[in-house]
Design an enzyme around this catalytic site. Structure first.
Site, PDB file in Angstrom:
ATOM      1  N   GLY A   1      -5.640   0.816   5.622  1.00 17.94           N
ATOM      2  CA  GLY A   1      -4.861  -0.296   5.312  1.00 17.94           C
ATOM      3  C   GLY A   1      -5.574  -1.852   5.665  1.00 17.94           C
ATOM      4  N   ASP A   2      -6.362  -1.824   6.758  1.00 18.10           N
ATOM      5  CA  ASP A   2      -7.037  -3.084   7.149  1.00 18.10           C
ATOM      6  C   ASP A   2      -8.121  -3.342   6.152  1.00 18.10           C
ATOM      7  OD1 ASP A   2      -5.197  -2.926   9.449  1.00 18.10           O
ATOM      8  OD2 ASP A   2      -6.797  -1.788  10.620  1.00 18.10           O
TER       9      ASP A   2
ATOM     10  N   GLY B   1      -0.458   4.558   0.284  1.00 23.26           N
ATOM     11  CA  GLY B   1      -1.120   5.804   0.622  1.00 23.26           C
ATOM     12  C   GLY B   1      -2.207   6.395  -0.627  1.00 23.26           C
TER      13      GLY B   1
ATOM     14  N   GLU C   1      -0.860   7.298  -3.422  1.00 22.28           N
ATOM     15  CA  GLU C   1      -0.683   6.625  -4.545  1.00 22.28           C
ATOM     16  C   GLU C   1      -1.186   5.426  -5.189  1.00 22.28           C
ATOM     17  OE1 GLU C   1       1.101   8.533  -6.880  1.00 22.28           O
ATOM     18  OE2 GLU C   1       1.199  10.261  -5.427  1.00 22.28           O
ATOM     19  N   GLY C   2      -1.751   4.873  -4.064  1.00 15.42           N
ATOM     20  CA  GLY C   2      -2.528   3.541  -4.608  1.00 15.42           C
ATOM     21  C   GLY C   2      -1.861   2.299  -4.022  1.00 15.42           C
TER      22      GLY C   2
ATOM     23  N   SER D   1       0.654  -1.174   0.091  1.00 17.36           N
ATOM     24  CA  SER D   1      -0.028   0.062  -0.044  1.00 17.36           C
ATOM     25  C   SER D   1       0.832   1.242   0.037  1.00 17.36           C
ATOM     26  CB  SER D   1      -0.925   0.087   1.073  1.00 17.36           C
ATOM     27  OG  SER D   1      -0.306  -0.104   2.399  1.00 17.36           O
TER      28      SER D   1
END
Length: 325
Positions: free
Chosen positions: A259-260, A230, A232-233, A228
């Site tokens: 993220g989860d 952020g 930026e994908g 991941s």
């Protein structure tokens, strides 16, 4: 193969999210709102999976002193509660969400102290629950009292049960799990860029740098490395190749748990045997969908589907990373 997904959270938390418009360190800040949620990475994943309609069994460790927040959450979401109770209280994590910048400041308090006996009790639950092919999410940090090797040992034990392990952790626990023997490696990992840099021991300043480390882990035997990035994908690396996925900017009420949610998206894609392109779309759509709310919840399924459709999936060269970690 079992239909349910199992999530393991050894160090859960009560997440107290405080919303502030323009956080000023060292000054008096007036909160706009506060919300308390049962949390911890594996519990967050379980909440998103339940919202998607996936049958979920949650296990790990909970303190008896403040378990009511968790039991209410499990009951509300329809998550089967197989947590092992321990004396004391589960920790509280304070999240200060700045509504002007979209940034979140974390204050993580200490929690339970565990020992080998408590970990063995969790492993017993898993032995009774996991069937060959079961997707098991092992997520989050370790409580005080357990060595960094505990996560790697747990993954190895789950592999012996025939599970497909999705791992999301960081620091020494992640390093130990990634340096295990090939037969003891997780099937899927979801580090962020900073976590991958910590494992590699050097800055990863470009997409090529990130991809090279991810590919080295795939060569060792990990089936999918989803990194991941952020805003930026994310990058999705397998033996078959590398995909990049991203969405147009989405207003963020809170980044906590994005993220989860991505992990939950990955799990649903694996469970539905989606192709790599659709898997990448699903993962970033879950992460983006989570940004609009506080707590481990997804918006309606149609909203997530719209985000999936809007996701751009391409080669890794189309992502340009900044120089900061």
């Amino acid at each position: 193969m079992s239909d349910h997904v199992v999530t393991v959270t050894l160090n859960p938390a009560i997440d107290l999210t405080v919303s502030v418009a323009g956080l000023k360190p060292g000054a008096v800040n007036r909160a706009r709102a506060a919300q308390s949620n049962a949390g911890g990475k594996g519990i967050n994943v379980a909440g998103c999976l339940a919202d998607w309609g996936v049958p979920v069994i949650g296990t790990g460790l909970l303190g008896r002193g403040n378990e009511s927040a968790f039991t209410a959450f499990f009951r509300h979401k329809g998550i089967e509660d197989r947590f092992v109770r321990a004396p004391g209280e589960t920790r509280t994590n304070i999240k200060i969400a700045d509504t002007e910048t979209g940034e979140t400041t974390d204050l993580n308090l200490p929690g339970l102290t565990a020992d080998a006996g408590l970990l063995q009790a969790v492993e017993t639950v898993l032995e009774e629950t996991v069937l060959p092919g079961t997707l098991v999410v092992v997520a989050g940090s370790l409580p005080a009292g357990l060595p960094a090797r505990a996560t790697a040992d747990l993954v190895a034990r789950l592999n012996a049960f025939g599970a497909r392990v999705v791992l999301d952790c960081s620091g020494p626990a992640l390093a130990a799990a990634l340096l295990a023997e090939p037969q003891d490696l997780p099937a899927v990992i979801k580090p962020n860029r900073a976590e991958l840099e910590a494992f590699a021991g050097r800055p990863l300043r470009s997409t090529d740098d990130v991809t090279a480390v991810a590919r080295s882990l795939v060569r060792r035997g990990i089936g999918l490395v989803a990194v991941s990035l952020g805003a930026e994908g994310a990058l999705f690396v397998t033996a078959a190749g590398v995909l990049a996925a991203r969405l147009p900017p989405v207003p963020a009420l809170s980044t906590v748990g994005a993220g989860d949610a991505m992990v939950a998206g990955l799990v649903t894609a694996l469970r539905e045997t989606l192709d790599p392109d659709a898997l990448a779309r699903r993962a970033v759509a879950f992460a983006a969908a989570k940004l609009g709310g506080i707590g481990p919840n997804l918006p309606p399924r149609a909203d997530v589907g719209a985000l999936e459709a809007a996701a751009a999936v391409s080669g890794p060269a189309d992502i340009r990373l900044g120089l900061s970690a």
